[in-house]
Write an enzyme that holds these catalytic residues in place. Structure first.
Site, PDB file in Angstrom:
ATOM      1  N   CYS A  86       0.819  -1.216   0.000  1.00  8.41           N
ATOM      2  CA  CYS A  86       0.000   0.000   0.000  1.00  8.41           C
ATOM      3  C   CYS A  86       0.852   1.266   0.000  1.00  8.41           C
ATOM      4  O   CYS A  86       0.587   2.209  -0.742  1.00  8.41           O
ATOM      5  CB  CYS A  86      -0.919  -0.005   1.223  1.00  8.41           C
ATOM      6  SG  CYS A  86      -1.838   1.528   1.456  1.00  8.41           S
ATOM      7  N   CYS A 177      -6.129  -2.696   7.587  1.00  5.12           N
ATOM      8  CA  CYS A 177      -7.082  -1.596   7.666  1.00  5.12           C
ATOM      9  C   CYS A 177      -8.314  -1.807   6.801  1.00  5.12           C
ATOM     10  O   CYS A 177      -9.269  -1.069   6.908  1.00  5.12           O
ATOM     11  CB  CYS A 177      -6.400  -0.287   7.292  1.00  5.12           C
ATOM     12  SG  CYS A 177      -6.062  -0.140   5.519  1.00  5.12           S
TER      13      CYS A 177
END
Length: 322
Positions: A86, A177
């Site tokens: 990410c 997340c």
RNA sequence: UGGGCUGUAGCCAAGCCGGUAAGGCACCAGACUUUGACUCUGGCAUUGCGCAGGUUCGAGUCCUGCCAGCCCAG
């Protein structure tokens, strides 16, 4: 200076925004909306500070570049590390793009790492997040600032209270997340001699011992081998999960690419121990990493990160454990 | 329907010549952690130790019977 702060709405990034404002800089807070979570806290913090605030939609990139590969990796018997993917492919590109669009000078985040003169360094011991960032493009580094890199968590929290930030007591975020459904893979669990010990529905990681549901008179059992094609996992004692040597792919350097073998310290888990090792670069962005002492916890899909003192030299994705 | 052995929590398993149920694994909870790994801490057989009786102040531990499983002989 005009600075873009990646504001998640957590304690860390909120303190970062407040710090730059208190130093008299112009701050634009950018909340990255991956398609889950809420921008409410971030918006409230920015409003409280009187900073500009905007939301950037990254949901498409998240799905394509992080979440899908994450699930694919598990299906292939690997252990993905989505945070490492990410950062260089979604988070920082989005923040840097926002900075370009706004003609801002730099980008800052609440990561516990340090950046100076184009080099990446660790944060303080015990709170170091540099492992997650070794894959950033090298030319991004001069544009980044991590003001919390020389701080520890208690100080950051204390500062948040001092500044009267509404999120000062917010719990630290951990774990992945984004939401996802655990793939229901059907594993057969075998003993080293081929005896069937049980079955497992879900995902498995090399070195895992909990959740296997297999009791052994000899002691704890760990996943010592995974055969994703046959969906067979071999369970064995802890010694079977220790290894010195790891084959790496997608090796990425934050220094000039070494021409030959280098000695360094290396880590194979974010919270893992750092140990003396040697990296031998191979063609096609590959390398062989060999530790002086055997390491526990290496799994294909995880990353090995190289260090020299405080500096992050680079790293690569573990392809095979030998 | 001869001889021998075993039967303790989900699994493995200590419990010596009776004195008030070790330990390991698994599991659950918590800690740690921007990866669901590892690690650590705590919990985990409520008069219960195959069943039924007996002896005893007191039995998993001794005695009797029964049941179940295993082994060796047949």
């Amino acid at each position: 200076m005009h600075i873009v702060v990646g504001l998640s709405g957590g304690v860390d990034s909120s303190v970062v925004a407040a710090l730059y404002l208190s130093r008299g800089h112009k701050v634009t807070c950018v909340y990255l909306d991956g398609g889950f979570g809420s921008s409410q806290d971030a918006r409230a913090v920015a409003a409280g500070l009187g900073a500009a605030f905007e939301v950037v939609d990254t949901s498409d990139a998240m799905r394509r570049l992080v979440m899908a590969p994450f699930l694919d990796a598990y299906a292939a018997g690997q252990t993905p590390n989505p945070c490492i993917e990410c950062n260089p492919s979604v988070k920082f590109p989005s923040l840097l793009a926002a900075a370009r669009r706004l003609s801002a000078d730099r980008v800052a985040t609440g990561h516990y790492a340090r950046c100076a003169e184009g080099a990446l360094y660790k944060g303080l011991p015990g709170r170091d997040q540099s492992y997650m960032m070794y894959r950033l493009p090298r030319d991004n580094l001069p544009l980044l600032e991590f003001p919390l890199g020389a701080m520890d968590k208690p100080s950051v929290r204390a500062l948040a209270r001092e500044l009267g930030l509404p999120v000062a007591e917010k719990k630290d975020s951990m774990d992945i997340c984004f939401p996802y459904e655990e793939p229901q893979l059907d594993w057969t669990l075998l003993a080293p001699d081929g005896r069937e010990l049980g079955r497992h529905k879900g995902i498995l990681t090399l070195g895992q011992r909990r959740g296997l549901g297999v009791a052994s008179a000899e002691g704890r059992l760990y996943v010592s081998a995974l055969d994703p094609k046959r969906r067979v996992a071999t369970l064995d004692g802890i010694d079977s999960v220790l290894s010195h040597t790891f084959d790496l792919r997608r090796v990425h350097w934050l220094i000039d690419e070494p021409s030959g073998t280098i000695a360094c310290a290396a880590r194979i888990r974010h919270a893992g121990t750092e140990a003396r090792a040697e990296v031998v670069p191979r063609p096609s962005e590959c390398a062989t990493l060999t530790f002086e002492d055997p390491m526990f916890g290496g799994a294909p899909g995880q990353s090995a990160v190289f260090y020299e003192g405080e500096r992050v030299l680079g790293g690569g994705v573990i392809d095979a454990v030998r």
